[in-house]
Design a protein around this motif. Structure first.
Motif, PDB file in Angstrom:
ATOM      1  N   THR A 484       3.299   1.352  -2.603  1.00 41.02           N
ATOM      2  CA  THR A 484       2.052   1.417  -1.820  1.00 41.02           C
ATOM      3  C   THR A 484       1.236   2.631  -2.236  1.00 41.02           C
ATOM      4  N   LEU A 485       1.911   3.759  -2.502  1.00 42.31           N
ATOM      5  CA  LEU A 485       1.209   4.962  -2.929  1.00 42.31           C
ATOM      6  C   LEU A 485       0.478   4.727  -4.239  1.00 42.31           C
ATOM      7  N   SER A 486       1.151   4.095  -5.203  1.00 42.67           N
ATOM      8  CA  SER A 486       0.518   3.821  -6.504  1.00 42.67           C
ATOM      9  C   SER A 486      -0.671   2.887  -6.344  1.00 42.67           C
ATOM     10  N   ALA A 487      -0.529   1.882  -5.500  1.00 44.54           N
ATOM     11  CA  ALA A 487      -1.624   0.937  -5.283  1.00 44.54           C
ATOM     12  C   ALA A 487      -2.830   1.617  -4.647  1.00 44.54           C
ATOM     13  N   VAL A 488      -2.568   2.512  -3.718  1.00 41.77           N
ATOM     14  CA  VAL A 488      -3.666   3.241  -3.070  1.00 41.77           C
ATOM     15  C   VAL A 488      -4.396   4.106  -4.088  1.00 41.77           C
ATOM     16  N   LYS A 489      -3.649   4.789  -4.944  1.00 36.69           N
ATOM     17  CA  LYS A 489      -4.285   5.630  -5.952  1.00 36.69           C
ATOM     18  C   LYS A 489      -5.129   4.803  -6.915  1.00 36.69           C
TER      19      LYS A 489
END
Length: 797
Positions: A484-489
């Motif tokens: 989720t963190l990578s997708a948000v970035k």
């Protein structure tokens, strides 16, 4: 001589007797009360008419009967030509009684001269009969006023009959007119001016019931109390009169009526009566006033505030009003509990009445009159004061930072969905009903940023949108982990936001809306040297199929989408932000046709776009037979070689479908009453939307639909949109329907009854009962944008 002596003696005797009689009459007249001049005048007038020349004279035959009878012949013989009674009429033998009295002219002229010369000396003459030598003057005294009045009666009755009569008569007439006028005013039914017209007929502040009749202008005075032992009629809305004015006065004095009394039983009065009846224990207020209401009013009740915790009929009436306007979804029970509290708080907020949850008379009056803003379910596309209030509430809670426009747009919808998830709604729908309003107005959670390690429904919502837009390939679970963190970035890179992996309000709105912030990057509609340089680069790489011109149009948009997909972006957006620009400035991959039997992020991006238009049923990143058939269908539709390979030209048409003008079927011969034309292919199960006019239709959009199954086929032919509605169905719900032929409708896919939980989301198939189903957003778009009267063509080629 004897004869002469007798004549002289008779004359003297007559004169003496006449004087004595006259004196006696005058004395009696002086002692007697004055008679009415009008009566005297009328009596004298009769005498004058009988013997005008002897007016006022005594009848001598009655005074001296013996003298006349003794020698009547002598008198006649002395003066046979004299008028009858000439001897008795001689009033003034002033010097000598023995003077010859036979001149007939003197006695007739003297009476006429005397009243004219000395009419005012009448009161003092009666004192003179005591002198014998002046006895002849005595008869003149009583005769003068009579002769004057007689003469003037004969000549000018208006001046002298009753000198004061005209004044007396005028006063009498004036008194009669006044009485008559008073009677008329008493009988006159005043028509009071309505309250709304009080500017034209001013009220006096503090003068209860002070207003004026619109017909006669007289001030209407209201009774200060209801002093009727029993009403003569039941008072109800629409009536006027003093009894209405009296009723209003009492209601006003006791706090139930908020406008000044005017004698007209209108909406304010009806509401006041309803409130009064409810407070005094009437379970079903009817707004009409009979003897029951007046008897209770005499006990001097006064309006009191309705507050939380109360339990009475007043609370029940308040609940009834709240329910009628859509704020309360429970049955009225007379108990001021939590639901009533939320409903009243919502009503006051929507109508700008403050935040104190108490039913003051102004609030209650507004509710009872049904004049407040009724509660409605707010959704995207609406506008109004209630939307403005919603935006302010969302802004105060930290979920909305846009402009307060009063328009329920995409940003407002995203803010609502964020609010709903933060406050525990498992399936946010973006609709604002009683639940959302109640939480907004009550105790709610404010927005707070999400970051790695966060959990809950808000995280799950963000994950769901990241998956739908191609940024995340994991299943939403409500846990903010590494993926989720990578997708948000990645999302932050695409939208030129700070790449910190924290979902603040800007990032959340970008994820939910799927659109870039205004003014960021290069996007469709821009022009200039930057656009030209972009086009030059895309043209060299094989993505742009037209010559660069410096205008960011449909071809450039399609080329950017194809470039983004080929370079690993699962959900191309056609906007050149920092992420896309960095790829272009680095070592970008040149365009290569997408072929079957392969699996790449580029295929996944292509499938997602095809899915949006209904060509495929899912997105899996595998270019299999189903995807190949879909590519061929697109190529056939656009008149391209049906190779099954997604070359640049095929992707151009796929990504730029809104700008495409080619028509697979001959639609140019159709006409429509509006600037829109809907073309439905019941074989391929696609809807094509055209804009323009006959002979110049341009394809505006197209998407997959469901049409009728074999047992219930969709009607074929040409039709016209004729009606629309929000929802229908029993055991299920279909939203945003538009009728084009009786019961044949265009509407959303199926949902559970009165929810937004889909029960069948399949599209592109023949499985309806004759209607045309589509995605709810597409159905909503038609509902709001396609006018009635639009031509609908249904074919099965």
């Amino acid at each position: 001589m004897k004869t002469m002596f007798r004549r002289i003696t008779a004359i003297l005797l007559v004169l003496v007797m006449t004087g004595m009689l006259s004196y006696t009459a005058m004395a009696e007249e002086a002692e007697a009360p004055a008679e009415d001049p009008a009566v005297i005048a009328s009596e004298e007038t009769v005498d004058t008419q009988e013997n005008p020349e002897a007016a006022g004279q005594e009848d001598l035959t009655e005074v001296l009967p013996a003298a006349v009878e003794e020698d009547p012949t002598d008198v006649t013989q002395e003066d046979p030509d004299a008028p009858e009674g000439s001897v008795t009429e001689d009033p003034e033998p002033q010097s000598d009684p023995a003077e010859d009295p036979e001149d007939p002219e003197e006695p007739t002229e003297t009476p006429e001269e005397t009243p004219v010369q000395e009419p005012e000396e009448t009161p003092v003459v009666p004192e003179e009969p005591t002198e014998t030598q002046e006895t002849p003057e005595v008869p003149e005294v009583p005769e003068e006023p009579v002769v004057i009045e007689e003469t003037e009666i004969s000549d000018s009755s208006e001046e002298t009959i009753v000198p004061d009569s005209p004044v007396i008569e005028e006063e009498v007439v004036s008194e009669e007119a006044t009485v008559e006028e008073d009677a008329q005013n008493k009988d006159h039914t005043h028509t009071p001016v309505a309250y709304e017209d009080k500017a034209a007929t001013p009220f006096t502040k503090g003068q209860k019931g002070g207003t004026y009749c619109s017909e006669c202008g007289e001030e209407i005075k209201a009774p200060t109390v209801l002093d009727y032992t029993a009403l003569t009629r039941v008072l109800a809305r629409g009536m006027t009169g003093d009894d209405v004015l009296a009723l209003q006065q009492v209601l006003y004095d006791r706090g139930y009526l908020t406008v000044e009394p005017d004698g007209v039983f209108g909406g304010y009065t009806e509401a006041a009566v309803n409130i009064f009846q409810a407070e005094q224990g009437l379970s079903n207020p009817d707004g009409m006033v009979g003897n029951w209401s007046t008897s209770i009013l005499r006990t001097k009740p006064h309006y009191y505030k309705i507050t939380p915790g109360m339990n009475n009929t007043g609370v029940k009436f308040l609940q009834t009003c709240l329910k009628q306007q859509g704020y309360l979804d429970a049955e009225p029970d007379g108990i001021f509990g939590g639901k009533t509290y939320q409903a009243l708080k919502c009503f006051k907020a929507v109508n700008g009445l403050g935040t104190k949850v108490i039913a003051e008379i102004d609030t209650f009056m507004l509710l009872a009159r049904g004049a407040g803003v009724s509660m409605r379910v707010l959704e995207k596309g609406m506008s109004g004061a209630d939307v403005t209030n919603l935006q302010n509430l969302l802004k105060d809670a930290g979920f909305y930072d846009g402009a307060i426009t009063g328009i329920f747009d995409t940003d407002t919808e995203s803010a609502v969905m964020l609010f709903q998830t933060f406050n525990g709604m498992e399936t946010p729908d973006g609709l604002v009903g009683n639940w959302t309003y109640g939480v907004l107005l009550g105790s709610h959670k404010n927005f707070s940023s999400l970051k790695a390690g966060s959990t809950g429904p808000a995280v799950k919502l963000i994950q769901k949108y990241l998956v739908n837009r191609g940024y995340l390939s994991a299943t939403p679970d409500g846990i903010f982990g590494g993926k989720t963190l990578s997708a948000v970035k990645l999302c932050q890179q695409l939208f030129d936001l700070e790449e910190n992996g924290v979902v603040n309000l800007d990032t959340a709105m970008a994820i939910l809306n799927g659109t870039a912030p205004v003014g960021s990057g290069i996007q469709k509609g821009d022009s200039g040297s930057e656009v030209y340089a972009l086009q030059q680069k895309l043209y060299e790489l094989g993505y742009l199929i037209v010559e660069p011109d410096g205008n960011f149009g449909g071809a450039t948009y399609a080329a950017v989408c194809a470039f983004q997909a080929a370079n690993g972006l699962s959900v191309p957006d056609g906007r050149v932000g920092s992420w896309t620009q960095n790829l272009l400035n680095g070592s970008p991959a040149a365009f290569k046709p997408i072929t079957p039997n392969s699996s790449t992020s580029e295929i996944k991006a292509m499938q997602r776009e095809m899915y949006n238009y209904g060509y495929v049923n899912g997105v899996d990143g595998w270019f299999g037979s189903h995807t190949e058939m879909a590519v061929k269908q697109i190529q056939k539709w656009f008149g391209l070689p049906q190779t099954g390979q997604a070359d640049a030209q095929t992707l151009y048409y796929l990504y730029n479908i809104n700008d495409f003008t080619a028509n697979p079927y001959s639609v140019q011969g159709y006409s429509s009453w509006t600037s829109w034309l809907i073309y439905i292919n019941a074989t391929s199960n696609r809807l094509y939307l055209y804009n323009g006019y006959r002979g110049a239709w341009k394809l505006y959009d197209t998407w997959a639909v469901d049409t009728g199954r074999d047992t219930d086929p969709t009607v074929l032919g040409e039709y016209t949109t004729s009606a629309r509605g929000y929802v229908f169905g029993e055991g299920y719900s279909c939203y945003y329907y538009t009728s084009f032929y009786g019961p044949y409708l265009m509407h959303s896919t199926l949902y559970s009854q009165n929810t937004f939980n889909r029960t069948d989301s399949r599209l592109g198939l023949n499985l309806s009962a004759g209607c045309v189903r589509m995605d709810i957003e597409r159905a909503k778009w038609i509902y709001y944008n396609i006018p009635l009267g639009t031509k609908v063509v249904v074919v099965r080629p």
